[in-house]
Write a protein that holds these residues in place. Structure first.
Motif, PDB file in Angstrom:
ATOM      1  N   ILE A   3     -18.226  -5.988   9.290  1.00  0.00           N
ATOM      2  CA  ILE A   3     -17.842  -4.579   9.314  1.00  0.00           C
ATOM      3  C   ILE A   3     -16.441  -4.491   8.728  1.00  0.00           C
ATOM      4  O   ILE A   3     -15.555  -5.262   9.102  1.00  0.00           O
ATOM      5  CB  ILE A   3     -17.881  -4.002  10.737  1.00  0.00           C
ATOM      6  N   TYR A   4     -16.267  -3.570   7.815  1.00  0.00           N
ATOM      7  CA  TYR A   4     -14.968  -3.382   7.170  1.00  0.00           C
ATOM      8  C   TYR A   4     -14.275  -2.172   7.777  1.00  0.00           C
ATOM      9  O   TYR A   4     -14.856  -1.107   7.878  1.00  0.00           O
ATOM     10  CB  TYR A   4     -15.143  -3.194   5.668  1.00  0.00           C
ATOM     11  N   LYS A   5     -13.002  -2.397   8.155  1.00  0.00           N
ATOM     12  CA  LYS A   5     -12.204  -1.347   8.776  1.00  0.00           C
ATOM     13  C   LYS A   5     -11.039  -0.972   7.868  1.00  0.00           C
ATOM     14  O   LYS A   5     -10.513  -1.816   7.142  1.00  0.00           O
ATOM     15  CB  LYS A   5     -11.637  -1.828  10.118  1.00  0.00           C
ATOM     16  N   ASP A   6     -10.625   0.271   7.959  1.00  0.00           N
ATOM     17  CA  ASP A   6      -9.453   0.760   7.233  1.00  0.00           C
ATOM     18  C   ASP A   6      -8.211   0.095   7.820  1.00  0.00           C
ATOM     19  O   ASP A   6      -8.027   0.076   9.035  1.00  0.00           O
ATOM     20  CB  ASP A   6      -9.389   2.286   7.387  1.00  0.00           C
ATOM     21  N   ILE A   7      -7.336  -0.430   6.944  1.00  0.00           N
ATOM     22  CA  ILE A   7      -6.141  -1.122   7.438  1.00  0.00           C
ATOM     23  C   ILE A   7      -5.121  -0.169   8.054  1.00  0.00           C
ATOM     24  O   ILE A   7      -4.287  -0.587   8.830  1.00  0.00           O
ATOM     25  CB  ILE A   7      -5.459  -1.970   6.338  1.00  0.00           C
ATOM     26  N   VAL A   8      -5.189   1.098   7.712  1.00  0.00           N
ATOM     27  CA  VAL A   8      -4.223   2.060   8.244  1.00  0.00           C
ATOM     28  C   VAL A   8      -4.696   2.645   9.573  1.00  0.00           C
ATOM     29  O   VAL A   8      -3.996   2.594  10.570  1.00  0.00           O
ATOM     30  CB  VAL A   8      -3.943   3.184   7.223  1.00  0.00           C
ATOM     31  N   SER A   9      -5.900   3.191   9.597  1.00  0.00           N
ATOM     32  CA  SER A   9      -6.381   3.888  10.788  1.00  0.00           C
ATOM     33  C   SER A   9      -7.166   2.997  11.751  1.00  0.00           C
ATOM     34  O   SER A   9      -7.310   3.326  12.920  1.00  0.00           O
ATOM     35  CB  SER A   9      -7.280   5.058  10.378  1.00  0.00           C
ATOM     36  N   LYS A  96       0.910   2.200   1.592  1.00  0.00           N
ATOM     37  CA  LYS A  96       0.628   1.429   2.803  1.00  0.00           C
ATOM     38  C   LYS A  96      -0.174   0.158   2.483  1.00  0.00           C
ATOM     39  O   LYS A  96       0.036  -0.888   3.082  1.00  0.00           O
ATOM     40  CB  LYS A  96      -0.107   2.290   3.819  1.00  0.00           C
ATOM     41  N   VAL A  97      -1.090   0.253   1.517  1.00  0.00           N
ATOM     42  CA  VAL A  97      -1.870  -0.923   1.105  1.00  0.00           C
ATOM     43  C   VAL A  97      -0.945  -1.960   0.468  1.00  0.00           C
ATOM     44  O   VAL A  97      -1.042  -3.163   0.762  1.00  0.00           O
ATOM     45  CB  VAL A  97      -3.016  -0.528   0.142  1.00  0.00           C
ATOM     46  N   VAL A  98      -0.032  -1.519  -0.385  1.00  0.00           N
ATOM     47  CA  VAL A  98       0.925  -2.436  -1.017  1.00  0.00           C
ATOM     48  C   VAL A  98       1.821  -3.087   0.041  1.00  0.00           C
ATOM     49  O   VAL A  98       2.100  -4.290  -0.024  1.00  0.00           O
ATOM     50  CB  VAL A  98       1.754  -1.714  -2.107  1.00  0.00           C
ATOM     51  N   GLU A  99       2.239  -2.319   1.046  1.00  0.00           N
ATOM     52  CA  GLU A  99       3.035  -2.885   2.135  1.00  0.00           C
ATOM     53  C   GLU A  99       2.257  -3.985   2.854  1.00  0.00           C
ATOM     54  O   GLU A  99       2.821  -5.021   3.228  1.00  0.00           O
ATOM     55  CB  GLU A  99       3.440  -1.795   3.129  1.00  0.00           C
ATOM     56  N   LYS A 100       0.967  -3.760   3.041  1.00  0.00           N
ATOM     57  CA  LYS A 100       0.104  -4.768   3.682  1.00  0.00           C
ATOM     58  C   LYS A 100       0.026  -6.018   2.808  1.00  0.00           C
ATOM     59  O   LYS A 100       0.097  -7.140   3.308  1.00  0.00           O
ATOM     60  CB  LYS A 100      -1.290  -4.177   3.909  1.00  0.00           C
ATOM     61  N   PHE A 101      -0.127  -5.810   1.473  1.00  0.00           N
ATOM     62  CA  PHE A 101      -0.116  -6.943   0.546  1.00  0.00           C
ATOM     63  C   PHE A 101       1.155  -7.772   0.727  1.00  0.00           C
ATOM     64  O   PHE A 101       1.110  -8.994   0.823  1.00  0.00           O
ATOM     65  CB  PHE A 101      -0.161  -6.458  -0.906  1.00  0.00           C
ATOM     66  N   LYS A 102       2.287  -7.092   0.729  1.00  0.00           N
ATOM     67  CA  LYS A 102       3.578  -7.780   0.833  1.00  0.00           C
ATOM     68  C   LYS A 102       3.695  -8.511   2.162  1.00  0.00           C
ATOM     69  O   LYS A 102       4.178  -9.641   2.222  1.00  0.00           O
ATOM     70  CB  LYS A 102       4.723  -6.794   0.642  1.00  0.00           C
ATOM     71  N   ALA A 103       3.253  -7.876   3.243  1.00  0.00           N
ATOM     72  CA  ALA A 103       3.300  -8.506   4.565  1.00  0.00           C
ATOM     73  C   ALA A 103       2.426  -9.756   4.615  1.00  0.00           C
ATOM     74  O   ALA A 103       2.741 -10.712   5.330  1.00  0.00           O
ATOM     75  CB  ALA A 103       2.862  -7.517   5.637  1.00  0.00           C
ATOM     76  N   VAL A 162     -17.317   5.809  -2.734  1.00  0.00           N
ATOM     77  CA  VAL A 162     -16.286   4.971  -3.333  1.00  0.00           C
ATOM     78  C   VAL A 162     -15.319   4.614  -2.210  1.00  0.00           C
ATOM     79  O   VAL A 162     -14.777   5.493  -1.544  1.00  0.00           O
ATOM     80  CB  VAL A 162     -15.542   5.719  -4.461  1.00  0.00           C
ATOM     81  N   ILE A 163     -15.134   3.297  -2.014  1.00  0.00           N
ATOM     82  CA  ILE A 163     -14.298   2.794  -0.929  1.00  0.00           C
ATOM     83  C   ILE A 163     -13.261   1.856  -1.534  1.00  0.00           C
ATOM     84  O   ILE A 163     -13.609   0.953  -2.291  1.00  0.00           O
ATOM     85  CB  ILE A 163     -15.162   2.059   0.118  1.00  0.00           C
ATOM     86  N   TRP A 164     -12.007   2.058  -1.193  1.00  0.00           N
ATOM     87  CA  TRP A 164     -10.912   1.264  -1.758  1.00  0.00           C
ATOM     88  C   TRP A 164     -10.911  -0.120  -1.131  1.00  0.00           C
ATOM     89  O   TRP A 164     -10.550  -0.300   0.026  1.00  0.00           O
ATOM     90  CB  TRP A 164      -9.586   1.997  -1.563  1.00  0.00           C
ATOM     91  N   LYS A 165     -11.325  -1.089  -1.913  1.00  0.00           N
ATOM     92  CA  LYS A 165     -11.565  -2.467  -1.463  1.00  0.00           C
ATOM     93  C   LYS A 165     -10.375  -3.082  -0.726  1.00  0.00           C
ATOM     94  O   LYS A 165     -10.537  -3.687   0.326  1.00  0.00           O
ATOM     95  CB  LYS A 165     -11.932  -3.311  -2.686  1.00  0.00           C
ATOM     96  N   HIS A 166      -9.180  -2.952  -1.266  1.00  0.00           N
ATOM     97  CA  HIS A 166      -8.020  -3.629  -0.694  1.00  0.00           C
ATOM     98  C   HIS A 166      -7.445  -2.897   0.513  1.00  0.00           C
ATOM     99  O   HIS A 166      -6.494  -3.379   1.141  1.00  0.00           O
ATOM    100  CB  HIS A 166      -6.957  -3.836  -1.766  1.00  0.00           C
ATOM    101  N   GLY A 167      -8.034  -1.771   0.861  1.00  0.00           N
ATOM    102  CA  GLY A 167      -7.611  -1.042   2.054  1.00  0.00           C
ATOM    103  C   GLY A 167      -8.457  -1.388   3.259  1.00  0.00           C
ATOM    104  O   GLY A 167      -8.436  -0.677   4.256  1.00  0.00           O
ATOM    105  N   LEU A 168      -9.203  -2.475   3.158  1.00  0.00           N
ATOM    106  CA  LEU A 168     -10.125  -2.865   4.220  1.00  0.00           C
ATOM    107  C   LEU A 168      -9.767  -4.214   4.818  1.00  0.00           C
ATOM    108  O   LEU A 168      -9.240  -5.093   4.131  1.00  0.00           O
ATOM    109  CB  LEU A 168     -11.554  -2.960   3.673  1.00  0.00           C
ATOM    110  N   THR A 169     -10.065  -4.365   6.090  1.00  0.00           N
ATOM    111  CA  THR A 169     -10.021  -5.681   6.732  1.00  0.00           C
ATOM    112  C   THR A 169     -11.433  -5.969   7.216  1.00  0.00           C
ATOM    113  O   THR A 169     -12.149  -5.058   7.627  1.00  0.00           O
ATOM    114  CB  THR A 169      -9.048  -5.733   7.921  1.00  0.00           C
TER     115      THR A 169
END
Length: 173
Positions: A3-9, A96-103, A162-169
């Motif tokens: 299951i893929y979840k949104d990294i923000v919400s 927020k996705v880029v911040e997650k990348f950096k983290a 359409v789902i933004w791939k890198h915004g998922l965990t």
């Protein structure tokens, strides 16, 4: 199953059981189906009389899109009436996705590749067809979370999201 979840919400957005198509290493496009909800019939072993007419379609039934229904996505009626309104929310989400990348220690090359890919996909596929898309938020309706876009394939019958791939965990279940 994953299951893929949104990294923000933290909202559940999709699962691998829906046939994710990776497009340009930026988004997943997922073909959906329209299903009739509320029309379940259960065989309890009784035989209807030959004189009885079959009941008409129940008024409580409705047609829904399977992915939207399964993940409790909420249509954002009137939220993005202009491209500019969508771009404002979208830029905040991408930040927020880029911040997650950096983290997570992603390289600058990976971040640049992601940003370029998103820009190309948006310019080629979303912007020219902006008015054809419906916008959905996750169950929490977090205004900073991922916006899932829904459109129809060229046949006019097959919905897809359409789902933004890198915004998922990913969460293995």
């Amino acid at each position: 199953m994953i299951i893929y979840k949104d990294i923000v919400s933290g909202d559940e957005i999709i699962s691998d059981t829906y046939g994710l198509k990776d497009v340009d290493d930026v988004v997943y496009e997922v073909d959906c189906k329209k299903i009739t909800k509320g029309s379940e019939q259960f065989d309890i072993g009784a035989n209807p009389s030959a004189e009885e007419q079959e009941e008409a379609l129940d008024e409580t039934t409705e047609q829904v899109i399977d992915v939207v229904d399964a993940f409790r996505l909420n249509k954002m009626e009137g939220a993005f009436t202009t491209k500019k309104a969508f771009q404002g929310q979208f830029k905040g989400y991408l930040k927020k996705v880029v911040e997650k990348f950096k983290a997570d220690g992603a390289s600058e090359d990976k971040i640049k590749s992601f940003q370029t890919g998103v820009q190309e996909y948006y310019t080629k596929k979303i912007a020219p067809n902006f008015t054809d898309f419906d916008f959905y938020a996750g169950e929490s309706m977090d205004p900073d979370g991922m916006i899932v876009l829904l459109n129809y394939r060229e046949d006019g019958l097959t919905p897809y999201v359409v789902i933004w791939k890198h915004g998922l965990t990913a969460m293995k279940v």
